[in-house]
Scaffold this active site. Structure first.
Site, PDB file in Angstrom:
ATOM      1  N   HIS A   1      -7.245  -4.433  10.160  1.00 18.22           N
ATOM      2  CA  HIS A   1      -7.006  -4.239   8.730  1.00 18.22           C
ATOM      3  C   HIS A   1      -5.714  -4.930   8.275  1.00 18.22           C
ATOM      4  O   HIS A   1      -4.795  -5.145   9.063  1.00 18.22           O
ATOM      5  CB  HIS A   1      -7.050  -2.758   8.324  1.00 18.22           C
ATOM      6  CG  HIS A   1      -5.887  -1.907   8.706  1.00 18.22           C
ATOM      7  ND1 HIS A   1      -6.029  -0.585   9.084  1.00 18.22           N
ATOM      8  CD2 HIS A   1      -4.556  -2.138   8.759  1.00 18.22           C
ATOM      9  CE1 HIS A   1      -4.844  -0.072   9.338  1.00 18.22           C
ATOM     10  NE2 HIS A   1      -3.931  -0.992   9.151  1.00 18.22           N
TER      11      HIS A   1
ATOM     12  N   ASP B   1       0.811  -1.210   0.000  1.00 12.08           N
ATOM     13  CA  ASP B   1       0.000   0.000   0.000  1.00 12.08           C
ATOM     14  C   ASP B   1       0.853   1.273   0.000  1.00 12.08           C
ATOM     15  O   ASP B   1       2.071   1.221   0.209  1.00 12.08           O
ATOM     16  CB  ASP B   1      -0.973   0.008   1.200  1.00 12.08           C
ATOM     17  CG  ASP B   1      -0.292  -0.358   2.517  1.00 12.08           C
ATOM     18  OD1 ASP B   1       0.953  -0.339   2.594  1.00 12.08           O
ATOM     19  OD2 ASP B   1      -1.009  -0.650   3.485  1.00 12.08           O
TER      20      ASP B   1
ATOM     21  N   GLU C   1      -9.724  -1.660   5.210  1.00  8.21           N
ATOM     22  CA  GLU C   1     -10.377  -1.371   6.477  1.00  8.21           C
ATOM     23  C   GLU C   1     -11.582  -2.301   6.672  1.00  8.21           C
ATOM     24  O   GLU C   1     -12.052  -2.923   5.717  1.00  8.21           O
ATOM     25  CB  GLU C   1     -10.852   0.088   6.479  1.00  8.21           C
ATOM     26  CG  GLU C   1      -9.715   1.109   6.322  1.00  8.21           C
ATOM     27  CD  GLU C   1      -8.917   1.345   7.608  1.00  8.21           C
ATOM     28  OE1 GLU C   1      -8.787   0.424   8.426  1.00  8.21           O
ATOM     29  OE2 GLU C   1      -8.407   2.470   7.771  1.00  8.21           O
TER      30      GLU C   1
ATOM     31  N   ASN D   1      -7.541  -2.327  14.164  1.00 14.28           N
ATOM     32  CA  ASN D   1      -8.936  -2.676  13.823  1.00 14.28           C
ATOM     33  C   ASN D   1      -9.010  -3.922  12.925  1.00 14.28           C
ATOM     34  O   ASN D   1     -10.048  -4.196  12.352  1.00 14.28           O
ATOM     35  CB  ASN D   1      -9.633  -1.484  13.147  1.00 14.28           C
ATOM     36  CG  ASN D   1      -8.944  -1.073  11.845  1.00 14.28           C
ATOM     37  OD1 ASN D   1      -8.002  -1.729  11.406  1.00 14.28           O
ATOM     38  ND2 ASN D   1      -9.411   0.003  11.246  1.00 14.28           N
TER      39      ASN D   1
HETATM   40  C1  GLP Z   1      -0.579   0.444   8.632  1.00 12.51           C
HETATM   41  C2  GLP Z   1      -0.259  -0.225   7.277  1.00 12.51           C
HETATM   42  C3  GLP Z   1      -0.356  -1.708   7.398  1.00 12.51           C
HETATM   43  C4  GLP Z   1       0.380  -2.091   8.665  1.00 12.51           C
HETATM   44  C5  GLP Z   1      -0.448  -1.691   9.849  1.00 12.51           C
HETATM   45  C6  GLP Z   1       0.252  -1.851  11.204  1.00 12.51           C
HETATM   46  O1  GLP Z   1      -1.591   1.351   8.581  1.00 12.51           O
HETATM   47  N1  GLP Z   1      -1.044   0.196   6.177  1.00 12.51           N
HETATM   48  O2  GLP Z   1       0.182  -2.319   6.236  1.00 12.51           O
HETATM   49  O3  GLP Z   1       0.553  -3.472   8.707  1.00 12.51           O
HETATM   50  O4  GLP Z   1      -0.991  -0.409   9.679  1.00 12.51           O
HETATM   51  O5  GLP Z   1       1.242  -0.901  11.404  1.00 12.51           O
HETATM   52  P1  GLP Z   1       2.215  -0.912  12.671  1.00 12.51           P
HETATM   53  O6  GLP Z   1       3.137  -2.054  12.447  1.00 12.51           O
HETATM   54  O7  GLP Z   1       2.912   0.406  12.645  1.00 12.51           O
HETATM   55  O8  GLP Z   1       1.366  -1.113  13.858  1.00 12.51           O
END
Ligand code: GLP
Length: 256
Positions: free
Chosen positions: A152, A81, A157, A150
């Site tokens: 995702h 992403d 989402e 959440n």
């Molecule tokens: C982000 C990314 C995800 C990631 C997730 C967790 O928003 N888009 O690909 O896996 O949220 O992020 P973190 O590892 O900083 O908790």
């Protein structure tokens, strides 16, 4: 993967490894990647994730690369992403993250590492083009994923269809709040381009990494709640080769 460092169990058909020691978690997590570089099909396609969870992962990749001299020259990678309306030079962008944490340290060929272009003029055309490029590469061999608080995956989402392909999304307030730490003076984007859940499920092998207590509810819902778009990560239970790699805190809400 090393049997000693982790407690392994199957939960609703998904293989789950729980680590006491996060160093052991990350050294196991990079194993399938280097396995493919060494003897896989010769031209592996990786799916990469970003976020705080993956900083120690890329540190482990870079240090193993330095030790063994395995080459990424034949590999290709697609990121999950990218924010939309962001310049790749913005330090909050995933393009910047990937360059500084991985690509500036390894020998992947020019043009072989892609992310959705967050500065594309037409985000819908970019999403279609990105999905097409993934398909043309024969889909992802090994997809790494984190998980949002959440539930995702990527930026899919809650409520996203399991049939979704790469698409433009509006970020939820919870996600914007969690990720605003990476942006100064409130320039956190409101939208993002993400591989869809179908794009992710087409990968041949999936490794999801979650650490910390704040992920425990999402992990529990993904593994032990209903398989439902309300928890996007629960879609991974439809995949035959998905593994969850967790530390004790992220696994703390799992029922026996
Ligand atoms: C982000 C990314 C995800 C990631 C997730 C967790 O928003 N888009 O690909 O896996 O949220 O992020 P973190 O590892 O900083 O908790």
């Amino acid at each position: 993967m090393s049997k000693l460092a982790a407690r392994g169990r199957m939960i609703n058909g998904m293989s789950v490894l729980v680590y006491e020691d996060s160093k052991a978690l990350y050294s196991d997590a990079i194993r399938p990647l280097f396995g493919m570089l060494r003897n896989g099909n010769g031209h592996p396609t990786f799916g990469f994730a970003t976020g705080g969870t993956f900083l120690p992962f890329y540190r482990a990749v870079v240090s193993e690369f330095g030790r063994n001299g395995d080459s990424f020259r034949k590999a290709r990678a697609f990121n999950l992403d990218e924010y939309w309306r962001i310049d790749p030079k913005n330090p909050g962008s995933y393009a910047f993250y990937m360059h500084s944490n991985l690509y500036s340290h390894i020998d992947m060929g020019p043009g072989m590492a892609q992310l959705p272009r967050g500065n594309a003029e037409d985000p819908r055309a970019e999403a279609r083009g990105y999905e097409g490029r993934i398909r043309k590469a024969g889909d992802v061999d090994l997809q790494y994923l984190g998980i949002g608080r959440n539930g995702h995956i990527g930026f899919n989402e809650p409520g996203t269809s399991f049939r979704s392909k790469t698409h433009l999304v509006k970020l939820s307030p919870r996600t914007r709040e969690a990720n605003s730490q990476y942006f100064s003076n409130g320039d956190m984007p409101r939208k993002a381009l993400t591989m869809g859940i179908n794009t992710i499920l087409r990968s041949r092998e999936i490794v999801l990494i979650a650490t910390g207590e704040e992920k425990s509810a999402a992990v529990m819902k993904a593994l032990q709640g209903p398989v439902s778009p309300r928890t996007p990560a629960s879609a991974l239970r439809l995949h035959s080769r998905a593994t969850f790699m967790l530390d004790e805190e992220a696994a703390s809400m799992l029922r026996r």
